[in-house]
Design an enzyme around this catalytic site. Structure first.
Site, PDB file in Angstrom:
ATOM      1  N   ASN A 214       0.858  -1.191   0.000  1.00  0.00           N
ATOM      2  CA  ASN A 214       0.000   0.000   0.000  1.00  0.00           C
ATOM      3  C   ASN A 214       0.889   1.235   0.000  1.00  0.00           C
ATOM      4  O   ASN A 214       2.118   1.120  -0.050  1.00  0.00           O
ATOM      5  CB  ASN A 214      -0.943  -0.040   1.207  1.00  0.00           C
ATOM      6  CG  ASN A 214      -0.173  -0.155   2.501  1.00  0.00           C
ATOM      7  OD1 ASN A 214       0.593   0.723   2.853  1.00  0.00           O
ATOM      8  ND2 ASN A 214      -0.354  -1.274   3.201  1.00  0.00           N
ATOM      9  N   ASP A 281      -4.219  -6.406   4.990  1.00  0.00           N
ATOM     10  CA  ASP A 281      -5.233  -7.300   5.557  1.00  0.00           C
ATOM     11  C   ASP A 281      -5.213  -8.676   4.907  1.00  0.00           C
ATOM     12  O   ASP A 281      -5.772  -9.623   5.439  1.00  0.00           O
ATOM     13  CB  ASP A 281      -6.621  -6.672   5.417  1.00  0.00           C
ATOM     14  CG  ASP A 281      -6.846  -5.638   6.505  1.00  0.00           C
ATOM     15  OD1 ASP A 281      -6.511  -5.926   7.670  1.00  0.00           O
ATOM     16  OD2 ASP A 281      -7.327  -4.540   6.188  1.00  0.00           O
TER      17      ASP A 281
HETATM   18  O1  PMT Z   1       3.364   5.726   6.546  1.00  0.00           O
HETATM   19  P1  PMT Z   1       2.869   7.089   6.120  1.00  0.00           P
HETATM   20  O2  PMT Z   1       3.010   7.307   4.638  1.00  0.00           O
HETATM   21  O3  PMT Z   1       3.490   8.179   6.930  1.00  0.00           O
HETATM   22  O4  PMT Z   1       1.298   7.155   6.395  1.00  0.00           O
HETATM   23  C1  PMT Z   1       0.838   7.090   7.708  1.00  0.00           C
HETATM   24  C2  PMT Z   1      -0.405   6.178   7.847  1.00  0.00           C
HETATM   25  C3  PMT Z   1      -1.569   6.809   7.118  1.00  0.00           C
HETATM   26  C4  PMT Z   1      -0.095   4.797   7.255  1.00  0.00           C
HETATM   27  C5  PMT Z   1      -0.667   6.006   9.380  1.00  0.00           C
HETATM   28  O5  PMT Z   1      -0.904   7.270   9.934  1.00  0.00           O
HETATM   29  C6  PMT Z   1      -1.842   5.078   9.624  1.00  0.00           C
HETATM   30  O6  PMT Z   1      -2.993   5.434   9.556  1.00  0.00           O
HETATM   31  N1  PMT Z   1      -1.528   3.794   9.915  1.00  0.00           N
HETATM   32  C7  PMT Z   1      -2.526   2.706  10.083  1.00  0.00           C
HETATM   33  C8  PMT Z   1      -2.896   2.173   8.745  1.00  0.00           C
HETATM   34  C9  PMT Z   1      -3.861   1.003   8.834  1.00  0.00           C
HETATM   35  O7  PMT Z   1      -3.484  -0.097   8.549  1.00  0.00           O
HETATM   36  O8  PMT Z   1      -5.029   1.305   9.275  1.00  0.00           O
HETATM   37  P2  PMT Z   1      -6.266   0.245   9.457  1.00  0.00           P
HETATM   38  O9  PMT Z   1      -7.410   1.118   9.756  1.00  0.00           O
HETATM   39  O10 PMT Z   1      -6.328  -0.675   8.285  1.00  0.00           O
HETATM   40  O11 PMT Z   1      -5.844  -0.602  10.717  1.00  0.00           O
HETATM   41  C10 PMT Z   1      -6.190  -0.217  12.047  1.00  0.00           C
HETATM   42  C11 PMT Z   1      -5.085  -0.606  12.984  1.00  0.00           C
HETATM   43  O12 PMT Z   1      -4.925  -2.025  12.999  1.00  0.00           O
HETATM   44  C12 PMT Z   1      -3.732  -0.039  12.630  1.00  0.00           C
HETATM   45  O13 PMT Z   1      -3.090   0.378  13.817  1.00  0.00           O
HETATM   46  C13 PMT Z   1      -3.002  -1.212  11.987  1.00  0.00           C
HETATM   47  O14 PMT Z   1      -1.600  -1.124  12.217  1.00  0.00           O
HETATM   48  C14 PMT Z   1      -3.610  -2.399  12.695  1.00  0.00           C
HETATM   49  N2  PMT Z   1      -3.666  -3.621  11.874  1.00  0.00           N
HETATM   50  C15 PMT Z   1      -4.401  -3.634  10.725  1.00  0.00           C
HETATM   51  C16 PMT Z   1      -4.497  -4.807   9.999  1.00  0.00           C
HETATM   52  C17 PMT Z   1      -3.829  -5.956  10.462  1.00  0.00           C
HETATM   53  N3  PMT Z   1      -3.875  -7.090   9.782  1.00  0.00           N
HETATM   54  N4  PMT Z   1      -3.110  -5.904  11.598  1.00  0.00           N
HETATM   55  C18 PMT Z   1      -3.039  -4.772  12.311  1.00  0.00           C
HETATM   56  O15 PMT Z   1      -2.367  -4.736  13.362  1.00  0.00           O
END
Ligand code: PMT
Length: 410
Positions: A214, A281
């Site tokens: 991503n 994911d």
């Molecule tokens: O890296 P940059 O270019 O600086 O951009 C920053 C960012 C936008 C990536 C960062 O600020 C951010 O939002 N990171 C989380 C991205 C994400 O995966 O979001 P999510 O809404 O899909 O996941 C929610 C949380 O669960 C996150 O803390 C993620 O790390 C965690 N997760 C998600 C999926 C997974 N399989 N395992 C996880 O631990």
């Protein structure tokens, strides 16, 4: 790193690495420094000219310990009064010996002994034998025991004399990190706190060449790790985008499963965990061991399988003293979706960012976030550089999550 409003004095002594001060001056200005003032020992002038330093620093350059300002005040006094930090780079064995024994026979040593109550950073560079000599080492230890002194240890590398060994001037990022930490407005806020940060998008292989990933650049997580370190934390960064020259532990990973293993291994010993990584994911069910050839497969299809949710696992295993912060990257229903994740994953707080915008979030230098806390309160941090967002987030957390305890007990 931000040096806005800071006046930095660079004390240059007579070693071949003196030319590296030139690049550093430019970098300090790029990072916002207000003034960079160079002072030299007489032998430093043989390695780098005052004219070069003056042109780069846009400031007068001084090399005589008798130099005075227009009002007649000795320059070493003016610098000790006005500057925020003194960085001696490169520091020769001779300079270190003089400093350790209180000599003040040139402008650099005279300024150092006048520079009390403010950070003095010493970046030695010399031949390995000189560096390893017991007298040099004893002098280094003496300086290190002084409250405001930091030794930026030289690295191992190819030396100008042709030998290879310890004595190579530390790299620029390392030097800047030390300087930033010494000048940090919140130095010590996270002193002694063990913090784990994840950053970057994971890479899920399709074949040995192609990946599913991503747009995460790892900048947000890196900014958090840098700020935590500058505030005194004992940081471990688990990232798919390993940075150079960091002074904390950096673990490089590729896939979500690699990241899970690294995070779960280190999580128990950490007091605060920030999951800023964009974990994929899904992974590819049967990644091909060989490159998929276009001639053989005109329109291949890929079967996806869900990856483990690392944050949800952390939420299940969380010990009572642990603080777990997630990030939510959303294109719609930002706060609603973030709030669902906060509850579902058993978090103390979640940082919501709107990745439908191109000026914040993924792969840019700025962000704008809303932090949702488990007690249902929230706080929005307006658009700012990611380092500033990280700093504000950490200050906010220290205040909210520790109250009435002190931050150092985070
Ligand atoms: O890296 P940059 O270019 O600086 O951009 C920053 C960012 C936008 C990536 C960062 O600020 C951010 O939002 N990171 C989380 C991205 C994400 O995966 O979001 P999510 O809404 O899909 O996941 C929610 C949380 O669960 C996150 O803390 C993620 O790390 C965690 N997760 C998600 C999926 C997974 N399989 N395992 C996880 O631990």
């Amino acid at each position: 790193m931000d040096f806005s409003g800071k006046t930095i004095v660079i004390g240059i002594t007579g070693g071949i690495a003196a030319y590296k001060a030139c690049d550093l001056i430019r970098e300090l200005y790029r990072l916002g420094a207000e003034r960079v003032i160079c002072i030299l020992t007489p032998s430093a002038e043989a390695f780098v000219t005052p004219l070069t330093l003056q042109a780069l620093s846009r400031q007068p350059v001084y090399s005589s310990e008798l130099a005075v300002d227009p009002s007649g005040t000795p320059i070493h006094i003016v610098l000790a009064q006005q500057a925020d930090a003194l960085l001696i780079l490169p520091a020769t064995a001779d300079c270190i010996a003089k400093l350790a024994n209180g000599f003040s026979d040139n402008l650099v040593t005279t300024t150092a002994i006048t520079f009390t109550g403010k950070p003095v950073l010493i970046a030695p560079a010399m031949n390995t034998r000189m560096w390893q000599h017991p007298l040099t080492q004893e002098n280094v230890r003496k300086l290190e025991s002084l409250p405001d002194y930091t030794i930026i240890y030289p690295s191992h590398g190819q030396l100008a004399c042709g030998e290879t060994g310890e004595g190579h001037l530390a790299d620029q990022t390392t030097i800047l990190q030390h300087l930033y930490r010494m000048l940090h407005p919140q130095a010590g806020l996270y002193r002694g706190v063990k913090a784990l940060v994840t950053a970057g998008g994971t890479f899920e292989p399709i074949d040995p060449v192609r990946v599913i990933s991503n747009r995460s650049s790892g900048k947000m997580g890196l900014a958090l790790a840098d700020e935590l370190w500058a505030m005194g934390a004992d940081v471990t960064l688990v990232t798919t985008m390993p940075p150079s020259g960091r002074l904390y532990k950096v673990l490089s990973v590729q896939t979500a499963n690699d990241m899970r293993e690294a995070v779960l291994t280190h999580a128990p010993e950490n007091r605060v965990i920030f999951m800023a990584a964009a974990v994929s994911d899904y992974a590819v069910a049967n990644a091909s061991p060989q490159k998929i050839k276009r001639e053989r497969e005109a329109s291949p299809s890929i079967e996806l399988v869900p990856n483990p949710d690392i944050l949800a696992e952390l939420g299940q295993q969380k010990h009572p003293e642990q603080i777990l912060i997630g990030f939510a990257a959303e294109t719609e229903n930002l706060l609603k979706n973030a709030s669902d994740k906060l509850q579902r994953k058993n978090l103390d707080a979640i940082v919501a960012n709107d990745i439908s915008r191109t000026d914040i979030g993924f792969a840019v230098d700025e962000n704008e976030v809303t932090i949702l806390f488990a007690d249902q309160s929230q706080c929005t941090l307006p658009k700012a550089p990611k380092a500033e967002i990280a700093q504000q987030l950490l200050e906010l957390l220290a205040r909210r999550l520790n109250s009435p305890r002190t931050a150092s007990s985070v």
